[in-house]
Design a protein around this motif. Structure first.
Motif, PDB file in Angstrom:
ATOM      1  N   LYS A  73      31.903  -7.367 -40.440  1.00  0.00           N
ATOM      2  CA  LYS A  73      30.949  -7.628 -39.419  1.00  0.00           C
ATOM      3  C   LYS A  73      31.787  -7.438 -38.129  1.00  0.00           C
ATOM      4  O   LYS A  73      32.745  -8.227 -37.968  1.00  0.00           O
ATOM      5  N   LYS A 111      30.878  -9.245 -34.487  1.00  0.00           N
ATOM      6  CA  LYS A 111      29.892 -10.001 -33.811  1.00  0.00           C
ATOM      7  C   LYS A 111      28.677  -9.757 -34.417  1.00  0.00           C
ATOM      8  O   LYS A 111      28.116 -10.267 -35.774  1.00  0.00           O
ATOM      9  N   ASP A 112      27.811  -9.046 -33.857  1.00  0.00           N
ATOM     10  CA  ASP A 112      26.371  -9.082 -34.520  1.00  0.00           C
ATOM     11  C   ASP A 112      25.985  -7.441 -35.101  1.00  0.00           C
ATOM     12  O   ASP A 112      25.005  -7.353 -35.608  1.00  0.00           O
ATOM     13  N   VAL A 113      27.061  -6.769 -35.321  1.00  0.00           N
ATOM     14  CA  VAL A 113      27.051  -5.363 -35.905  1.00  0.00           C
ATOM     15  C   VAL A 113      27.653  -5.299 -37.147  1.00  0.00           C
ATOM     16  O   VAL A 113      28.781  -5.994 -37.246  1.00  0.00           O
ATOM     17  N   THR A 114      26.997  -5.122 -38.311  1.00  0.00           N
ATOM     18  CA  THR A 114      27.511  -5.081 -39.624  1.00  0.00           C
ATOM     19  C   THR A 114      27.865  -3.542 -39.729  1.00  0.00           C
ATOM     20  O   THR A 114      27.106  -2.610 -39.870  1.00  0.00           O
ATOM     21  N   ALA A 115      29.273  -3.272 -39.792  1.00  0.00           N
ATOM     22  CA  ALA A 115      29.960  -1.941 -39.630  1.00  0.00           C
ATOM     23  C   ALA A 115      29.736  -1.549 -41.012  1.00  0.00           C
ATOM     24  O   ALA A 115      29.570  -0.240 -41.430  1.00  0.00           O
ATOM     25  N   ASN A 150      28.757  -2.551 -45.158  1.00  0.00           N
ATOM     26  CA  ASN A 150      27.759  -3.550 -45.661  1.00  0.00           C
ATOM     27  C   ASN A 150      27.760  -3.381 -47.175  1.00  0.00           C
ATOM     28  O   ASN A 150      27.155  -2.626 -47.729  1.00  0.00           O
ATOM     29  N   THR A 159      35.685   2.310 -40.195  1.00  0.00           N
ATOM     30  CA  THR A 159      35.870   0.893 -40.473  1.00  0.00           C
ATOM     31  C   THR A 159      36.196   0.542 -41.970  1.00  0.00           C
ATOM     32  O   THR A 159      37.139  -0.066 -42.293  1.00  0.00           O
ATOM     33  N   ASN A 187      24.845   4.072 -41.901  1.00  0.00           N
ATOM     34  CA  ASN A 187      24.682   2.712 -41.447  1.00  0.00           C
ATOM     35  C   ASN A 187      25.380   1.444 -42.135  1.00  0.00           C
ATOM     36  O   ASN A 187      24.829   0.596 -42.492  1.00  0.00           O
TER      37      ASN A 187
END
Lengths: 414, 297
Positions: free
Chosen positions: B10, B12-16, B18, B42, B204
């Motif tokens: 993750k 910050k607020d983005v989950t690169a 998952n 990533t 995503n």
């Protein structure tokens, strides 16, 4: 450790080969010497030709005495420095004499002329008219001569014996002497302090700026083309950081050694005073303190920067901080014992420059040297620690420049 | 074997990335496929320990990836670039030395690889005097020179002409037979189709579909035909047997409805158009990719 050396060697060799390094190696001292020495040389230029100076003496009593006094000024080859010409014609008014004298000066027949206006019994006004405004050395010579002549005349008129007059007019010159350990005395010369302090400080500043700039540029390059990822998948960020600082310091050391050799050979040739190198060891140590301290700062900042423009911006801010000690050099030479100087000796940003300066001005109390050195070492350790943390995360953050809060968060992360 | 389990990253607020899991075995090429911004890079960076994962476990030969694996890893990042002002041979030797090769070995290997990639004549040139393709060859050499056990290649073919693509493909295939663990990251589906044995689709940050190439194709290869013809094929689209069609001026790839037999379909169209070629096909990886990504979007 081995990889640190490999990185260091690479940084060193690749940068030694660059034009920027060669330029800073040779041009920096050349510029400094030019700026520092040239004005002094010009001002102190030894005269080789006798000058013809006209005298317009409206009182008519000074010319003869003045000629005698002025004849004491000699050129190096023992020829008289000045030949005086009496311009006061008997039947002309002062305006006409001035006009014709101006013409003589403009034609080059005379170097200039001294106008002595007798305004009354005791008041005397003098002007030195010259093609160039005021050669201060000539003016100095004539001021001294004229004052002496006048004093002689007044004293003689009061009936003072010539031997007393002579002993009064012999001026006492005060020689500055610096007391050093072991009761040795050495002449403290402004030029020596200037050279050994100002030049060292400017060299330190220029070196930090040029190599720090190189470091930031290479970091920006590695970041922008993702070379950093290959590097970080080959060695740890700490190895990379240490390697870079190591390579850069070697680069700095190379410059200092070459400059010292040039300096010592110049001193050997008598171009600069040998006293400049009296405090070479402590100066050298503080030089290294300053260099490592600022290099570590540059590494930390360089890892945040993401583009060449940003790098230039930040480098120019840092150079302002670096210029501060240079600006403080003159006041500090004039007043080496002020509280400000003592405080700045302990502030890591200014301590290297100020201490280099103080070593040359006079002995520093042992406790102050130790305190300053300890503060310096702790600061370097701290800056390296902080920079390493920023470096570890900063080198992998692309795009937007991180905010101060983000950087503080990086520092908090384990 | 490289084993990635429940990897999450993750920012910050983005989950690169998952919660993805996959394994890369030796003797096979593993393809990590996905559109731009899917989280491939990533995933690679966390796998290589360049950045720390938020959670998850990564092991290489049953040990966590730590600094000791530096010398066993070869990595070709997607974005290319080298020290522009430095000489080719110096740059290659520097990176080889960083991978713990002795100076002599580095020189020897550099020679071998420069010859293999047919650029030995450029060894004393500066990097920025080289063409883009040749710079890329240098980067490829840097990734493979130290004979890494684990090779991670991000878009290795972009920027190469077909001849050089073939050259690199041949080298990769030779690596497979020598037992290296290879992870290939690309969005060139035709290359992936030719090279990869195992496929992992990511979109995503999440796994979309994974498995061996053959299995994936079998799952998707329901009722696909390829047809070449003379004349207009507009009527094909309105044919009730057609579920989906990629039509070009005289060529089409058609997915038939589930119960339609390809042969019956052929019979229904021969009278309307002059068929030059007709075949039942497996869907291309390209097709699977587009379908899969569209579904998840």
């Amino acid at each position: 450790m081995k990889k640190t050396l490999i990185v260091g060697k690479w940084e060193y060799i690749e940068k030694v080969k660059t034009k920027t390094f060669l330029i800073s190696l040779f041009l920096t001292p050349a510029i400094i010497i030019l700026f520092a020495v040239l004005p002094t040389l010009l001002a102190n230029q030894i005269e080789t030709t006798t000058k013809a100076i006209g005298i317009i003496d409206t009182s008519g009593i000074y010319f003869r005495e003045l000629r005698e006094k002025v004849s004491q000024y000699k050129l190096e080859d023992n020829q008289p420095n000045y030949v005086l010409v009496n311009l006061a014609g008997a039947n002309k008014n002062i305006g006409e004499i001035k006009n014709s004298s101006d013409e003589l000066v403009l034609l080059g027949k005379l170097e200039g002329y001294l106008l002595i206006l007798n305004g009354g019994t005791d008041s005397l006004k003098a002007e030195f008219c010259d093609k160039n405004t005021a050669n201060f050395r000539d003016i100095d010579n004539f001021t001294n001569a004229l004052n002496n002549v006048r004093a002689d005349l007044i004293l003689t008129k009061e009936g003072v014996s010539p031997s007393i007059i002579k002993s009064i007019s012999d001026k006492i010159k005060i020689n500055p002497i610096k007391i050093e350990k072991g009761n040795t005395e050495s002449k403290s010369d402004f030029l020596v302090i200037f050279f050994s302090s100002f030049v060292f400080i400017i060299l330190l500043m220029m070196m930090i700026l040029s190599s720090g700039g190189m470091l930031i540029r290479s970091l920006v390059e590695e970041k922008s083309n993702r070379l950093i990822e290959i590097l970080i998948s080959s060695c740890t960020p700490d190895e990379l950081l240490m390697g870079k600082v190591f390579g850069l310091s070697s680069l700095g050391l190379t410059q200092v050694i070459i400059w010292s050799l040039v300096g010592i050979s110049l001193a050997g040739a008598g171009v600069i005073p040998i006293e400049v190198f009296n405090n070479l060891v402590p100066i050298f140590i503080y030089f290294l303190f300053g260099f490592v301290f600022y290099s570590a700062i540059f590494v930390g900042i360089g890892s945040i920067v993401t583009s060449e423009q940003e790098a230039q911006q930040i480098t120019s801010y840092l150079s302002l901080v670096l210029v501060l000690p240079v600006a403080l050099t003159l006041p500090a030479i004039e007043n080496p014992d002020s509280l400000l100087v003592h405080i700045l000796s302990l502030v890591p940003f200014t301590a290297p420059s100020i201490m280099i300066l103080r070593f040359n001005i006079g002995p520093i109390p042992g406790w102050e040297v130790i305190l300053s050195a300890v503060i310096m070492i702790i600061s370097i350790y701290f800056v390296v620690f902080v920079s390493a943390k920023i470096f570890r995360i900063g080198i992998l953050s692309y795009g937007k420049k991180p905010s101060l809060r983000e950087i503080i968060n990086w520092l908090k992360s384990e | 074997m490289l084993l990635v389990e429940n990897l999450t990253k993750k920012f910050k607020d983005v989950t690169a990335v998952n919660n993805i899991s996959f394994k890369v075995e030796s003797g096979k090429i593993f393809g990590l496929l996905g559109p731009n911004g899917a989280g491939k890079t990533t995933a690679i960076r966390t796998t290589l320990n360049i950045i720390k994962p938020t959670s998850g476990k990564i092991t290489f030969e049953n040990k966590p990836i730590t600094d000791e694996f530096f010398n066993a890893i070869g990595y070709l990042p997607e974005e290319r670039g080298l020290y522009k002002k430095s000489k080719v041979i110096d740059v290659i030797i520097y990176f080889a030395r960083l991978k713990n090769l002795s100076y002599n070995d580095a020189v020897k290997q550099a020679d071998i690889w420069l010859n293999k990639l047919e650029i030995n004549n450029l060894r004393h040139k500066k990097i920025d005097e080289l063409s883009k393709g040749n710079q890329q060859k240098i980067q490829f050499i840097i990734a493979v020179l130290h004979n890494p056990k684990l090779l991670i290649l991000d878009e290795p073919f972009s920027g190469f002409d077909p001849i050089n693509q073939q050259l690199i493909k041949d080298i990769l295939l030779s690596f497979v037979s020598s037992g290296k663990i290879i992870m290939l990251c690309t969005h060139q589906m035709d290359t992936a189709e030719k090279l990869c044995n195992d496929i992992f689709f990511i979109n995503n940050g999440k796994e979309v579909c994974s498995g061996s190439l053959a299995d994936i194709k079998k799952n998707f290869g329901k009722n696909h035909i390829k047809i070449e013809f003379d004349g207009g094929g507009e009527f094909l689209e309105s044919n009730p047997a057609v579920l989906h069609i990629d039509a070009y001026s005289n060529y089409a790839e058609i997915e038939l409805k589930e119960k339609i037999q390809p042969y019956d379909f052929l019979k229904s169209i021969v009278e309307k158009v002059k068929v030059k070629h007709f075949s039942v096909i497996e869907p291309t990886l390209n097709k699977i990719f587009i379908d899969v990504i569209k579904q998840t979007n």
